[in-house]
Design a protein around this motif. Structure first.
Motif, mmCIF file in Angstrom:
data_model
loop_
_atom_site.group_PDB
_atom_site.id
_atom_site.type_symbol
_atom_site.label_atom_id
_atom_site.label_comp_id
_atom_site.label_asym_id
_atom_site.label_seq_id
_atom_site.Cartn_x
_atom_site.Cartn_y
_atom_site.Cartn_z
ATOM 1 N N TRP A 282 -21.445 43.140 -37.645
ATOM 2 C CA TRP A 282 -20.137 42.744 -38.186
ATOM 3 C C TRP A 282 -20.093 42.977 -39.690
ATOM 4 C CZ3 TRP A 282 -18.948 39.040 -41.837
ATOM 5 C CH2 TRP A 282 -17.587 38.828 -42.039
ATOM 6 N N ARG A 283 -21.137 42.599 -40.393
ATOM 7 C CA ARG A 283 -21.173 42.743 -41.855
ATOM 8 C C ARG A 283 -21.162 44.217 -42.257
ATOM 9 N NH1 ARG A 283 -19.395 40.929 -46.466
ATOM 10 N NH2 ARG A 283 -20.861 41.258 -48.123
ATOM 11 N N CYS A 284 -21.998 45.021 -41.628
ATOM 12 C CA CYS A 284 -22.040 46.457 -41.943
ATOM 13 C C CYS A 284 -20.719 47.139 -41.610
ATOM 14 C CB CYS A 284 -23.175 47.138 -41.183
ATOM 15 S SG CYS A 284 -24.813 46.727 -41.783
ATOM 16 N N LEU A 285 -20.152 46.846 -40.440
ATOM 17 C CA LEU A 285 -18.876 47.452 -40.064
ATOM 18 C C LEU A 285 -17.753 47.031 -41.007
ATOM 19 C CD1 LEU A 285 -18.745 47.311 -36.173
ATOM 20 C CD2 LEU A 285 -18.624 49.342 -37.603
ATOM 21 N N SER A 286 -17.712 45.761 -41.372
ATOM 22 C CA SER A 286 -16.628 45.308 -42.245
ATOM 23 C C SER A 286 -16.692 45.988 -43.608
ATOM 24 C CB SER A 286 -16.636 43.781 -42.394
ATOM 25 O OG SER A 286 -17.770 43.348 -43.100
ATOM 26 N N GLU A 287 -17.876 46.150 -44.153
ATOM 27 C CA GLU A 287 -18.017 46.830 -45.440
ATOM 28 C C GLU A 287 -17.691 48.319 -45.322
ATOM 29 O OE1 GLU A 287 -18.619 45.535 -48.494
ATOM 30 O OE2 GLU A 287 -18.521 43.560 -47.546
ATOM 31 N N ALA A 288 -18.207 48.950 -44.269
ATOM 32 C CA ALA A 288 -18.000 50.392 -44.102
ATOM 33 C C ALA A 288 -16.530 50.722 -43.834
ATOM 34 C CB ALA A 288 -18.872 50.912 -42.956
ATOM 35 N N VAL A 289 -15.890 49.986 -42.950
ATOM 36 C CA VAL A 289 -14.503 50.264 -42.591
ATOM 37 C C VAL A 289 -13.570 49.962 -43.764
ATOM 38 C CG1 VAL A 289 -12.629 49.589 -41.020
ATOM 39 C CG2 VAL A 289 -14.916 49.986 -40.139
ATOM 40 N N ALA A 290 -13.927 49.008 -44.607
ATOM 41 C CA ALA A 290 -13.099 48.687 -45.772
ATOM 42 C C ALA A 290 -12.978 49.889 -46.719
ATOM 43 C CB ALA A 290 -13.663 47.485 -46.506
ATOM 44 N N THR A 291 -13.943 50.780 -46.697
ATOM 45 C CA THR A 291 -13.879 51.963 -47.567
ATOM 46 C C THR A 291 -12.871 53.002 -47.071
ATOM 47 O OG1 THR A 291 -15.635 53.188 -46.440
ATOM 48 C CG2 THR A 291 -16.315 51.664 -48.193
ATOM 49 N N LEU A 292 -12.365 52.830 -45.848
ATOM 50 C CA LEU A 292 -11.419 53.787 -45.271
ATOM 51 C C LEU A 292 -9.974 53.540 -45.707
ATOM 52 C CD1 LEU A 292 -12.833 53.968 -41.644
ATOM 53 C CD2 LEU A 292 -13.234 55.565 -43.532
ATOM 54 N N PRO B 186 -5.936 48.633 -43.595
ATOM 55 C CA PRO B 186 -6.016 48.551 -42.126
ATOM 56 C C PRO B 186 -4.706 48.994 -41.477
ATOM 57 C CG PRO B 186 -6.751 46.508 -43.136
ATOM 58 C CD PRO B 186 -6.174 47.341 -44.224
ATOM 59 N N PRO B 187 -4.776 49.656 -40.324
ATOM 60 C CA PRO B 187 -3.558 50.065 -39.620
ATOM 61 C C PRO B 187 -2.821 48.852 -39.051
ATOM 62 C CG PRO B 187 -5.496 50.595 -38.319
ATOM 63 C CD PRO B 187 -5.986 50.089 -39.634
ATOM 64 N N ASP B 188 -1.548 49.013 -38.767
ATOM 65 C CA ASP B 188 -0.723 47.905 -38.285
ATOM 66 C C ASP B 188 -1.215 47.305 -36.975
ATOM 67 O OD1 ASP B 188 0.968 47.952 -40.464
ATOM 68 O OD2 ASP B 188 2.398 49.315 -39.514
ATOM 69 N N TYR B 189 -1.726 48.129 -36.054
ATOM 70 C CA TYR B 189 -2.115 47.594 -34.747
ATOM 71 C C TYR B 189 -3.265 46.587 -34.857
ATOM 72 C CZ TYR B 189 -6.371 50.411 -34.310
ATOM 73 O OH TYR B 189 -7.615 50.947 -34.494
ATOM 74 N N ILE B 190 -3.999 46.620 -35.938
ATOM 75 C CA ILE B 190 -5.135 45.719 -36.106
ATOM 76 C C ILE B 190 -4.699 44.329 -36.573
ATOM 77 C CG2 ILE B 190 -5.853 46.091 -38.495
ATOM 78 C CD1 ILE B 190 -8.172 46.432 -35.585
ATOM 79 N N ARG B 191 -3.491 44.230 -37.066
ATOM 80 C CA ARG B 191 -2.967 42.954 -37.583
ATOM 81 C C ARG B 191 -2.387 42.133 -36.438
ATOM 82 N NH1 ARG B 191 -2.615 43.819 -43.198
ATOM 83 N NH2 ARG B 191 -2.658 46.020 -43.721
#
Length: 84
Positions: free
Chosen positions: A58-68, A71-76
């Motif tokens: 979770w920690r690695c994914l959250s940091e890595a994805v934040a660099t993209l 967030p897209p609307d469907y994730i909200r």
């Protein structure tokens, strides 16, 4: 659906085109050390995790994805656990 506080719970979210289901099962009562099961799409993309591995992922994914970027609307959305 309602859950028992300590029972198995499922969390699921679908991506837009192409539609892919991402689901996580949490079963704290499993007899082995892998209470978290991650599945992405159909087929062989599945992984069982210990709680420590799930937190690290979770920690690695959250940091890595934040660099993209944003967030897209469907994730909200709220993801509520289900019993299945």
């Amino acid at each position: 659906m309602t859950n028992t506080p300590n029972g198995r719970r499922f969390y699921r979210l679908r991506t837009p085109e192409p539609t892919t289901a991402v689901s996580v099962r949490v079963d704290p009562e499993r007899p082995d050390p892998y209470p978290v099961h991650l599945a992405v799409g159909a087929g062989r993309r599945r992984m069982s995790l210990t709680p420590d591995e799930a937190w690290a992922l979770w920690r690695c994914l959250s940091e890595a994805v934040a660099t993209l970027g944003t967030p897209p609307d469907y994730i909200r959305t709220d993801i509520r656990p289900a019993r299945r």
